[in-house]
Design a protein around this motif. Structure first.
Motif, PDB file in Angstrom:
ATOM      1  N   GLY A  13     -37.868   8.732   0.313  1.00  0.00           N
ATOM      2  CA  GLY A  13     -38.013   9.188  -1.066  1.00  0.00           C
ATOM      3  C   GLY A  13     -36.995   8.556  -2.000  1.00  0.00           C
ATOM      4  O   GLY A  13     -37.335   8.114  -3.099  1.00  0.00           O
ATOM      5  N   LEU A  14     -35.745   8.490  -1.563  1.00  0.00           N
ATOM      6  CA  LEU A  14     -34.709   7.865  -2.386  1.00  0.00           C
ATOM      7  C   LEU A  14     -34.938   6.358  -2.536  1.00  0.00           C
ATOM      8  O   LEU A  14     -34.689   5.794  -3.608  1.00  0.00           O
ATOM      9  N   ALA A  15     -35.412   5.705  -1.496  1.00  0.00           N
ATOM     10  CA  ALA A  15     -35.696   4.270  -1.578  1.00  0.00           C
ATOM     11  C   ALA A  15     -36.830   3.999  -2.563  1.00  0.00           C
ATOM     12  O   ALA A  15     -36.734   3.082  -3.398  1.00  0.00           O
ATOM     13  N   ILE A  16     -37.883   4.788  -2.480  1.00  0.00           N
ATOM     14  CA  ILE A  16     -39.004   4.611  -3.409  1.00  0.00           C
ATOM     15  C   ILE A  16     -38.558   4.889  -4.840  1.00  0.00           C
ATOM     16  O   ILE A  16     -38.909   4.150  -5.765  1.00  0.00           O
ATOM     17  N   LEU A  17     -37.769   5.929  -5.025  1.00  0.00           N
ATOM     18  CA  LEU A  17     -37.259   6.250  -6.357  1.00  0.00           C
ATOM     19  C   LEU A  17     -36.365   5.137  -6.896  1.00  0.00           C
ATOM     20  O   LEU A  17     -36.465   4.751  -8.063  1.00  0.00           O
ATOM     21  N   GLY A  18     -35.504   4.590  -6.048  1.00  0.00           N
ATOM     22  CA  GLY A  18     -34.636   3.491  -6.466  1.00  0.00           C
ATOM     23  C   GLY A  18     -35.420   2.253  -6.847  1.00  0.00           C
ATOM     24  O   GLY A  18     -35.130   1.605  -7.868  1.00  0.00           O
ATOM     25  N   ILE A  19     -36.412   1.910  -6.048  1.00  0.00           N
ATOM     26  CA  ILE A  19     -37.258   0.756  -6.357  1.00  0.00           C
ATOM     27  C   ILE A  19     -38.008   0.993  -7.664  1.00  0.00           C
ATOM     28  O   ILE A  19     -38.120   0.096  -8.507  1.00  0.00           O
ATOM     29  N   LEU A  20     -38.504   2.216  -7.850  1.00  0.00           N
ATOM     30  CA  LEU A  20     -39.218   2.552  -9.075  1.00  0.00           C
ATOM     31  C   LEU A  20     -38.316   2.418 -10.299  1.00  0.00           C
ATOM     32  O   LEU A  20     -38.732   1.856 -11.321  1.00  0.00           O
ATOM     33  N   ILE A  21     -37.089   2.870 -10.203  1.00  0.00           N
ATOM     34  CA  ILE A  21     -36.151   2.771 -11.325  1.00  0.00           C
ATOM     35  C   ILE A  21     -35.853   1.311 -11.656  1.00  0.00           C
ATOM     36  O   ILE A  21     -35.835   0.918 -12.826  1.00  0.00           O
ATOM     37  N   VAL A  22     -35.639   0.498 -10.634  1.00  0.00           N
ATOM     38  CA  VAL A  22     -35.369  -0.927 -10.870  1.00  0.00           C
ATOM     39  C   VAL A  22     -36.565  -1.597 -11.538  1.00  0.00           C
ATOM     40  O   VAL A  22     -36.405  -2.373 -12.497  1.00  0.00           O
ATOM     41  N   ILE A  23     -37.772  -1.303 -11.074  1.00  0.00           N
ATOM     42  CA  ILE A  23     -38.964  -1.913 -11.673  1.00  0.00           C
ATOM     43  C   ILE A  23     -39.154  -1.418 -13.105  1.00  0.00           C
ATOM     44  O   ILE A  23     -39.548  -2.191 -13.985  1.00  0.00           O
ATOM     45  N   ILE A  24     -38.878  -0.145 -13.367  1.00  0.00           N
ATOM     46  CA  ILE A  24     -38.972   0.381 -14.734  1.00  0.00           C
ATOM     47  C   ILE A  24     -38.004  -0.353 -15.655  1.00  0.00           C
ATOM     48  O   ILE A  24     -38.353  -0.724 -16.781  1.00  0.00           O
ATOM     49  N   ILE A  25     -36.790  -0.592 -15.186  1.00  0.00           N
ATOM     50  CA  ILE A  25     -35.794  -1.307 -15.996  1.00  0.00           C
ATOM     51  C   ILE A  25     -36.234  -2.746 -16.243  1.00  0.00           C
ATOM     52  O   ILE A  25     -36.132  -3.263 -17.362  1.00  0.00           O
ATOM     53  N   LEU A  26     -36.736  -3.413 -15.209  1.00  0.00           N
ATOM     54  CA  LEU A  26     -37.134  -4.808 -15.354  1.00  0.00           C
ATOM     55  C   LEU A  26     -38.359  -4.987 -16.241  1.00  0.00           C
ATOM     56  O   LEU A  26     -38.431  -5.930 -17.033  1.00  0.00           O
ATOM     57  N   LEU A  27     -39.331  -4.112 -16.111  1.00  0.00           N
ATOM     58  CA  LEU A  27     -40.573  -4.265 -16.864  1.00  0.00           C
ATOM     59  C   LEU A  27     -40.548  -3.549 -18.213  1.00  0.00           C
ATOM     60  O   LEU A  27     -41.440  -3.763 -19.029  1.00  0.00           O
ATOM     61  N   ARG A  28     -39.577  -2.673 -18.415  1.00  0.00           N
ATOM     62  CA  ARG A  28     -39.454  -1.888 -19.650  1.00  0.00           C
ATOM     63  C   ARG A  28     -40.745  -1.133 -19.946  1.00  0.00           C
ATOM     64  O   ARG A  28     -41.244  -1.112 -21.076  1.00  0.00           O
ATOM     65  N   SER A  29     -41.287  -0.543 -18.921  1.00  0.00           N
ATOM     66  CA  SER A  29     -42.529   0.213 -19.031  1.00  0.00           C
ATOM     67  C   SER A  29     -42.484   1.362 -18.026  1.00  0.00           C
ATOM     68  O   SER A  29     -41.687   1.348 -17.097  1.00  0.00           O
ATOM     69  N   ILE A  30     -43.338   2.348 -18.234  1.00  0.00           N
ATOM     70  CA  ILE A  30     -43.411   3.472 -17.293  1.00  0.00           C
ATOM     71  C   ILE A  30     -44.683   3.381 -16.446  1.00  0.00           C
ATOM     72  O   ILE A  30     -44.643   3.576 -15.236  1.00  0.00           O
ATOM     73  N   LEU A  31     -45.780   3.073 -17.091  1.00  0.00           N
ATOM     74  CA  LEU A  31     -47.068   3.112 -16.402  1.00  0.00           C
ATOM     75  C   LEU A  31     -47.235   1.996 -15.371  1.00  0.00           C
ATOM     76  O   LEU A  31     -47.706   2.238 -14.255  1.00  0.00           O
ATOM     77  N   ALA A  32     -46.854   0.780 -15.700  1.00  0.00           N
ATOM     78  CA  ALA A  32     -47.031  -0.353 -14.780  1.00  0.00           C
ATOM     79  C   ALA A  32     -46.247  -0.162 -13.474  1.00  0.00           C
ATOM     80  O   ALA A  32     -46.806  -0.366 -12.391  1.00  0.00           O
ATOM     81  N   PRO A  33     -44.959   0.231 -13.523  1.00  0.00           N
ATOM     82  CA  PRO A  33     -44.249   0.449 -12.253  1.00  0.00           C
ATOM     83  C   PRO A  33     -44.831   1.592 -11.420  1.00  0.00           C
ATOM     84  O   PRO A  33     -44.871   1.494 -10.191  1.00  0.00           O
ATOM     85  N   LEU A  34     -45.292   2.644 -12.076  1.00  0.00           N
ATOM     86  CA  LEU A  34     -45.926   3.740 -11.327  1.00  0.00           C
ATOM     87  C   LEU A  34     -47.182   3.244 -10.624  1.00  0.00           C
ATOM     88  O   LEU A  34     -47.430   3.585  -9.462  1.00  0.00           O
ATOM     89  N   TYR A  35     -47.970   2.447 -11.323  1.00  0.00           N
ATOM     90  CA  TYR A  35     -49.178   1.875 -10.740  1.00  0.00           C
ATOM     91  C   TYR A  35     -48.827   0.948  -9.568  1.00  0.00           C
ATOM     92  O   TYR A  35     -49.470   0.984  -8.519  1.00  0.00           O
ATOM     93  N   MET A  36     -47.804   0.129  -9.739  1.00  0.00           N
ATOM     94  CA  MET A  36     -47.407  -0.807  -8.685  1.00  0.00           C
ATOM     95  C   MET A  36     -46.945  -0.078  -7.430  1.00  0.00           C
ATOM     96  O   MET A  36     -47.365  -0.400  -6.312  1.00  0.00           O
ATOM     97  N   VAL A  37     -46.085   0.911  -7.591  1.00  0.00           N
ATOM     98  CA  VAL A  37     -45.571   1.657  -6.432  1.00  0.00           C
ATOM     99  C   VAL A  37     -46.695   2.451  -5.772  1.00  0.00           C
ATOM    100  O   VAL A  37     -46.784   2.509  -4.542  1.00  0.00           O
ATOM    101  N   ALA A  38     -47.586   3.034  -6.581  1.00  0.00           N
ATOM    102  CA  ALA A  38     -48.702   3.801  -6.012  1.00  0.00           C
ATOM    103  C   ALA A  38     -49.627   2.910  -5.193  1.00  0.00           C
ATOM    104  O   ALA A  38     -50.068   3.307  -4.101  1.00  0.00           O
ATOM    105  N   THR A  39     -49.909   1.709  -5.676  1.00  0.00           N
ATOM    106  CA  THR A  39     -50.795   0.821  -4.916  1.00  0.00           C
ATOM    107  C   THR A  39     -50.133   0.325  -3.634  1.00  0.00           C
ATOM    108  O   THR A  39     -50.798   0.194  -2.602  1.00  0.00           O
ATOM    109  N   VAL A  40     -48.836   0.073  -3.672  1.00  0.00           N
ATOM    110  CA  VAL A  40     -48.135  -0.351  -2.454  1.00  0.00           C
ATOM    111  C   VAL A  40     -48.160   0.772  -1.416  1.00  0.00           C
ATOM    112  O   VAL A  40     -48.432   0.542  -0.231  1.00  0.00           O
ATOM    113  N   LEU A  41     -47.897   2.003  -1.849  1.00  0.00           N
ATOM    114  CA  LEU A  41     -47.914   3.133  -0.915  1.00  0.00           C
ATOM    115  C   LEU A  41     -49.320   3.380  -0.369  1.00  0.00           C
ATOM    116  O   LEU A  41     -49.484   3.676   0.817  1.00  0.00           O
ATOM    117  N   LEU A  42     -50.326   3.241  -1.226  1.00  0.00           N
ATOM    118  CA  LEU A  42     -51.706   3.420  -0.774  1.00  0.00           C
ATOM    119  C   LEU A  42     -52.100   2.341   0.231  1.00  0.00           C
ATOM    120  O   LEU A  42     -52.710   2.632   1.263  1.00  0.00           O
TER     121      LEU A  42
END
Length: 83
Positions: A13-42
């Motif tokens: 959980g902490l690893a996924i959250l950390g990766i999500l935070i880094v992607i949010i910072i890099l992409l400056r978006s909320i929806l795209a990183p959520l979509y990316m992490v959700a598809t990887v987990l799926l």
């Protein structure tokens, strides 16, 4: 065993959250990183489930049979085991 399972869930959980935070910072978006992490987990869950289902259903004994032609068809790298 319960402690290991709970620690594993915390670390994952902490690893996924950390990766999500880094992607949010890099992409400056909320929806795209959520979509990316959700598809990887799926995709990970689907691959794990299909692999478990596939290898537990081969042969009459309920285990993978290395001489099954379907196994060779789906996994070409295993054909070297027959040589």
């Amino acid at each position: 065993m319960a402690v290991n399972d709970s620690d594993f869930l915390k670390v994952v959980g902490l690893a996924i959250l950390g990766i999500l935070i880094v992607i949010i910072i890099l992409l400056r978006s909320i929806l795209a990183p959520l979509y990316m992490v959700a598809t990887v987990l799926l995709n990970y869950g689907t691959t794990l489930g299909l692999t478990t289902w596939g290898f537990s259903g081969f042969g009459e004994t309920g285990r993978a049979d290395l001489y099954d032609t379907a196994l060779y068809f789906y996994n070409p790298g295993s054909t070297g085991c027959r040589l």
